[in-house]
Design a protein around this motif. Structure first.
Motif, PDB file in Angstrom:
ATOM      1  N   ALA A 171       0.843  -1.211   0.000  1.00  0.00           N
ATOM      2  CA  ALA A 171       0.000   0.000   0.000  1.00  0.00           C
ATOM      3  C   ALA A 171       0.874   1.256   0.000  1.00  0.00           C
ATOM      4  N   ASP A 172       1.943   1.240   0.779  1.00  0.00           N
ATOM      5  CA  ASP A 172       2.866   2.384   0.788  1.00  0.00           C
ATOM      6  C   ASP A 172       3.489   2.573  -0.589  1.00  0.00           C
ATOM      7  N   TYR A 173       3.799   1.464  -1.254  1.00  0.00           N
ATOM      8  CA  TYR A 173       4.415   1.567  -2.579  1.00  0.00           C
ATOM      9  C   TYR A 173       3.444   2.135  -3.607  1.00  0.00           C
ATOM     10  N   VAL A 174       2.169   1.745  -3.519  1.00  0.00           N
ATOM     11  CA  VAL A 174       1.165   2.295  -4.440  1.00  0.00           C
ATOM     12  C   VAL A 174       1.074   3.804  -4.257  1.00  0.00           C
ATOM     13  N   ALA A 175       1.051   4.275  -3.014  1.00  0.00           N
ATOM     14  CA  ALA A 175       1.004   5.719  -2.759  1.00  0.00           C
ATOM     15  C   ALA A 175       2.262   6.398  -3.286  1.00  0.00           C
ATOM     16  N   TYR A 176       3.415   5.781  -3.063  1.00  0.00           N
ATOM     17  CA  TYR A 176       4.692   6.304  -3.559  1.00  0.00           C
ATOM     18  C   TYR A 176       4.687   6.357  -5.087  1.00  0.00           C
ATOM     19  N   ARG A 177       4.214   5.280  -5.695  1.00  0.00           N
ATOM     20  CA  ARG A 177       4.152   5.209  -7.156  1.00  0.00           C
ATOM     21  C   ARG A 177       3.243   6.294  -7.731  1.00  0.00           C
ATOM     22  N   ASN A 178       2.171   6.613  -7.034  1.00  0.00           N
ATOM     23  CA  ASN A 178       1.232   7.624  -7.513  1.00  0.00           C
ATOM     24  C   ASN A 178       1.782   9.045  -7.438  1.00  0.00           C
ATOM     25  N   ARG A 179       2.834   9.267  -6.666  1.00  0.00           N
ATOM     26  CA  ARG A 179       3.383  10.630  -6.566  1.00  0.00           C
ATOM     27  C   ARG A 179       4.748  10.804  -7.238  1.00  0.00           C
ATOM     28  N   THR A 180       5.340   9.711  -7.732  1.00  0.00           N
ATOM     29  CA  THR A 180       6.654   9.807  -8.374  1.00  0.00           C
ATOM     30  C   THR A 180       6.618   9.188  -9.763  1.00  0.00           C
ATOM     31  N   GLY A 181       7.547   9.606 -10.595  1.00  0.00           N
ATOM     32  CA  GLY A 181       7.667   9.039 -11.931  1.00  0.00           C
ATOM     33  C   GLY A 181       8.537   7.791 -11.924  1.00  0.00           C
ATOM     34  N   LEU A 182       8.423   7.001 -12.959  1.00  0.00           N
ATOM     35  CA  LEU A 182       9.212   5.781 -13.080  1.00  0.00           C
ATOM     36  C   LEU A 182      10.698   6.137 -13.206  1.00  0.00           C
TER      37      LEU A 182
END
Length: 185
Positions: free
Chosen positions: A165-176
């Motif tokens: 869940a933390d990674y999904v939130a992180y992924r939603n605010r940062t670019g690849l």
């Protein structure tokens, strides 16, 4: 000036490549080098040889060599920023199937999820520009595909951890690989 710039491109490119090699033992902590990591290492070595050939057999404009060197130096700064930010994280080799132990989200990781891969892509893009040949585009495309596959592989590992869940939130605010401007990457 051509010989001097060829020497400079060679020296800087190989020095940066050597620092990438250092990271295999000096920064990343997998117990063994898996087949995927070995494949990336072989690919990188072949690309370096290819770009050395291009550097010494193709006539390059000085402006392309200077621009390429600038991009390589930018990649080096990003590489060391990522090393500093992830020093305590015990990051593993590319394609290591072990579950990630930590989620790094400081330093360059606050902007992009895979700053090491971004630095490698910038490095190869810089050498492609410095070599000034369409023949440099082939290995560059291969490198971008390889690091994209690796990044997606690593992101799937997070889905199987308590940090999903933390990674999904992180992924939603940062670019690849590039900072997020708008939308989802």
């Amino acid at each position: 000036m051509g010989l001097a710039l060829d020497l400079l491109v060679t020296a800087v490119s190989l020095a940066i490549f050597a620092q990438h090699i250092w990271a295999l033992r000096g920064h990343f902590v997998s117990k063994t080098i898996n087949r995927g990591a070995m494949g990336i290492a072989i690919m990188a070595n072949l690309c370096a040889l290819w770009f050395l050939v291009l550097t010494w057999t193709v006539e390059q404009p000085a402006s392309a060599q200077v621009l390429g060197l600038g991009l390589e130096l930018l990649s080096l700064a990003l590489f060391w920023w990522a090393v500093k930010a992830s020093r305590a994280a015990s990051l593993r080799y590319v394609f290591d199937e072990g579950a990630p132990a930590t989620l790094v989200s400081t330093g360059p990781y606050a902007l992009v999820r895979h700053p090491f891969y971004t630095s490698y892509i910038l490095y190869w893009a810089g050498w492609t520009i410095a070599a000034w040949s369409w023949l440099g585009l082939v290995p560059l495309v291969i490198v971008v595909i390889a690091y994209t596959v690796a990044a997606r592989f690593e992101e799937n590992l997070f889905a199987r951890t308590g940090m999903a869940a933390d990674y999904v939130a992180y992924r939603n605010r940062t670019g690849l690989f590039w900072p997020r401007l708008i939308g989802r990457s």
